[in-house]
Design a protein around this motif. Structure first.
Motif, PDB file in Angstrom:
ATOM      1  N   GLU A 136       0.847  -1.206  -0.086  1.00 14.89           N
ATOM      2  CA  GLU A 136      -0.026  -0.031  -0.187  1.00 14.89           C
ATOM      3  C   GLU A 136       0.744   1.206   0.104  1.00 14.89           C
ATOM      4  N   SER A 139       2.434   1.577  -3.433  1.00 19.07           N
ATOM      5  CA  SER A 139       1.197   2.065  -4.154  1.00 19.07           C
ATOM      6  C   SER A 139       0.767   3.528  -4.281  1.00 19.07           C
ATOM      7  N   TYR A 143       1.223   6.129  -6.817  1.00 16.61           N
ATOM      8  CA  TYR A 143       0.043   6.873  -7.548  1.00 16.61           C
ATOM      9  C   TYR A 143       0.253   8.462  -7.280  1.00 16.61           C
TER      10      TYR A 143
END
Length: 169
Positions: A136, A139, A143
């Motif tokens: 996460e 990511s 992102y």
């Protein structure tokens, strides 16, 4: 296969109270194939083996919360005359020393194995949770980088559109 069924049955009786994994006296009595009052009698006869970190009695809030999980709250139907005792893992081990029968021995072994499997599962769960958190974070970073690149691309395309607008042929 029988061992898995037994461990599944035992695992379903393990509750978390006061941030500890415990089993209630009535569930232990069923597993040991004795009456709850007989189990509690043995505990009272051997009180020095059951300090407060091995066993405790449910308080009124814990009892109400536990009872609310059943469709009926009638104490007589549930077989409750007083709040049940909760035994920690160490308390359950100690029960093996005061309940002396072949059934008690087999049951204690299965309970110990179930708690061991729960600890192993917990280790794997914690490792998996850490890996998910790392993914996460990675990511999120990717992102943010992608969003920044898209924002820059959109800003540059808006700037290009503004320049071209006056020179349409």
């Amino acid at each position: 296969m029988q061992a898995l069924v037994i461990q599944g049955e035992i695992g379903s009786k393990i509750l978390t109270l006061r941030a500890q994994q415990v089993m209630l006296d009535r569930d232990l009595a069923k597993l040991y194939q004795v009456e709850t009052r007989r189990l509690n009698e043995q505990v009272k006869r051997n009180q020095d083996r059951f300090p407060s970190d091995f066993m405790f009695q449910l308080n009124s809030d814990e009892l109400e919360n536990w009872k609310s999980q059943f469709a009926t709250s009638n104490k007589e139907i549930m077989g409750l005359r007083k709040a049940p005792y909760a035994f920690t893992e160490e308390g359950i081990y100690m029960l093996a020393t005061v309940l002396r029968s072949p059934v008690a021995t087999d049951t204690s072994i299965n309970i110990i194995r179930t708690f061991k499997k729960l600890r192993e599962f917990s280790k794997h769960y914690n490792t998996l949770a850490k890996q998910i958190m790392a993914v996460e974070r990675k990511s999120d970073k990717e992102y943010k980088e992608l969003k920044k690149a898209l924002d820059e691309l959109i800003a540059s395309s808006q700037l290009a559109e503004a320049k071209v607008m006056g020179f349409i042929k």
